[in-house]
Design an enzyme around this catalytic site. Structure first.
Site, PDB file in Angstrom:
ATOM      1  CB  CYS A 185      -5.835 -26.339 -21.852  1.00  0.00           C
ATOM      2  SG  CYS A 185      -4.141 -26.428 -21.327  1.00  0.00           S
ATOM      3  CE  LYS A 231       4.124 -27.271 -12.470  1.00  0.00           C
ATOM      4  NZ  LYS A 231       2.831 -27.886 -12.820  1.00  0.00           N
ATOM      5  CG  ASN A 232       4.481 -31.658 -12.835  1.00  0.00           C
ATOM      6  OD1 ASN A 232       3.855 -30.645 -12.536  1.00  0.00           O
ATOM      7  ND2 ASN A 232       4.888 -31.909 -14.073  1.00  0.00           N
ATOM      8  CG  ASP A 248       6.496 -30.362 -18.599  1.00  0.00           C
ATOM      9  OD1 ASP A 248       5.654 -30.071 -19.473  1.00  0.00           O
ATOM     10  OD2 ASP A 248       6.179 -30.797 -17.473  1.00  0.00           O
ATOM     11  NE  ARG A 276       0.152 -22.794 -13.657  1.00  0.00           N
ATOM     12  CZ  ARG A 276      -0.021 -23.691 -14.621  1.00  0.00           C
ATOM     13  NH1 ARG A 276      -0.101 -23.303 -15.868  1.00  0.00           N
ATOM     14  NH2 ARG A 276      -0.127 -24.963 -14.340  1.00  0.00           N
ATOM     15  NE  ARG A 285      -2.513 -30.457 -20.368  1.00  0.00           N
ATOM     16  CZ  ARG A 285      -1.691 -29.880 -19.498  1.00  0.00           C
ATOM     17  NH1 ARG A 285      -1.509 -28.582 -19.538  1.00  0.00           N
ATOM     18  NH2 ARG A 285      -1.065 -30.584 -18.602  1.00  0.00           N
TER      19      ARG A 285
END
Ligand code: UD1
Length: 422
Positions: free
Chosen positions: A117, A22-23, A306, A398, A122
């Site tokens: 957030c 994803k990133n 993560d 997501r 962030r």
């Protein structure tokens, strides 16, 4: 709202294919804005954040289509609106990644400020500082970041923090700037390297991606790209932790062990036998309960933030006591209260949690709070006795492609229930 139900207690066994990262997909999709030539991206996972990115590009006037299930074709020649609106940015902070490429190609960009957030403040100050150093006029107008420049020029930029999307934004703008840009204290994440590889395939000249100093020789003509995105190290890591927690034995296919060193070392410390090949990782717990491990998150090549929630969950059922320290984000322990509902013994101490492993957890209704926290809850549900029901599954969608289907392939008793009619 859709929910996931898990009957815990089944060790994960078998093999599973890992999706594209994803990133890396998000910035590379945004990089199509740098050129008016067609682009093609392969190994794209089916994720909510990818859909949001496509929506964002389409709203600007890009043509986006599917060549096959996992291949996206983009043509941004017709882009007429250089703006990322609030309604999209608020659902996906990574929308800020349009700033660099829009500024670079069109000389202007308007991106809604992300606002609050769930995982801390962030800020995006480093993105803005970097773009200003390249010669852009950057200001805030009616809740929007506005960046404008007649032309960009190379600069020496020392980042205060090794921000991932900040490094990517500056790198994308710098490929259009005249002269040389040095980004120091740059993020070293594999996804930054993938973006640099893709930009280089378009004709850019970027050196040093993957180290803490990136040098961009700007102003080269840019063509389109035909690029295959790297495997998702966080998805692979999540399955491996699930196997470790359940005493299982799995192989992740289409995964890159070299991007997971810190995680694999912690899994070995937890008692796992790990074997790796060019594009696979095998983990065998030989039916044993994991040992507790201490973890401190840090920018790559350190232990990824993560994966923090997943290791908090692992420690919750491990033998012994583990301390998990979060140094990248503030306020990233929302999963702790939910894990306590399963019977986990976790004490929050500033930016760390102390977890005393329990011989068992017990299923309960839970609420997903953010993407990675949710992954920790799913893993805890795999070991908890009885039924765990996780609500607000959209957070998981997501970043995890068909998580229930993939865990199901590994033997988990897991089902998704569609949203109830209102
Ligand atoms: C990216 C990842 C996310 C991951 C994170 C850290 C994407 C799309 N998302 O997020 O999954 O958890 O890296 O590995 O790639 N910071 C500032 N000023 C800035 C920018 C960041 O102070 O201008 C701070 C942040 O508040 C945070 C730290 O730097 O404390 C790291 O954040 P950053 O690397 O920017 O995270 P993202 O790029 O948003």
């Amino acid at each position: 709202m859709a929910r996931i139900e898990i009957e815990g207690g089944v060790p994960l066994n078998g093999s599973v294919a890992v999706s594209g990262a994803k990133n890396a997909v998000l910035p590379i999709l945004m990089a199509s804005l740098l050129t008016d030539a067609p682009c093609r991206l392969k190994n794209v996972p089916h994720l909510k954040d990818v859909t949001t990115t496509i929506e964002l590009l389409a709203q600007m006037g890009a043509e986006v289509g599917l060549a096959d299930q996992f291949t996206i074709e983009l043509d941004t020649a017709g882009v007429a609106h250089q703006e990322a609106p609030y309604d999209l940015v608020k659902t996906m902070r990574a929308s800020v990644l349009v700033l660099g490429p829009l500024l670079g190609r069109f000389g202007k960009a308007r991106v809604s400020l992300p606002g609050g957030c769930a995982i801390g403040a962030r800020p995006v100050d480093q993105h803005l500082r970097g773009l200003a150093a390249l010669g852009a006029d950057v200001y805030v107008d009616a809740g929007y970041i506005v960046a404008e420049a007649d032309r960009l020029h190379g600069a020496n930029i020392v980042l205060d923090t090794a921000t991932v999307t900040g490094t990517e934004n500056i790198m994308m703008a710098a490929v259009t700037a005249s002269g040389v840009t040095r980004i120091e204290n740059a993020a070293q994440e594999p996804e930054v390297v993938d973006l640099a590889d893709c930009l280089n395939s378009m004709g850019a000249q970027i050196e040093g991606a993957g180290s803490n100093t990136i040098v961009v020789h700007g102003g080269k003509p840019l063509s389109g790209y035909d690029f295959t995105v790297l495997p998702d190290r966080i998805e692979a890591g999540t399955f491996l932790v699930g196997a470790a927690m359940t005493g299982g034995h799995i192989t992740t296919r289409r995964s890159n062990p070299r991007t997971l060193d810190a995680v694999l070392q912690k899994l070995e410390q937890a008692g796992a036998e790990i074997n790796t090949g060019e594009d696979w990782i095998e983990l065998d717990m030989h039916g044993c309960r994991p040992q507790a491990v201490d973890v401190t998150t840090a920018p790559y090549p350190g232990f990824p933030t993560d994966m923090q929630a997943q290791f908090t969950a692992l420690n919750a059922i491990a033998e012994g006591t583990g301390v998990v320290r979060e140094t990248v984000f503030e306020n990233r322990f929302m999963h702790v209260l939910e894990l306590q509902r399963l019977g986990a013994d976790i004490r929050l101490e500033g930016n760390a949690v102390v977890i005393r492993g329990q011989p068992k957890l017990t299923g309960a209704p839970l609420m997903a709070t953010d993407l990675r926290a949710s992954a920790g809850l799913v893993l805890a549900g795999l070991v908890a006795e009885g039924t765990t029901v996780i609500d607000r599954v959209y957070h998981i969608d997501r970043g995890y492609e068909n998580i229930e289907e993939k865990l199901g392939q590994l033997g988990a008793r897991i089902r998704r229930y569609a949203a109830r009619a209102a």
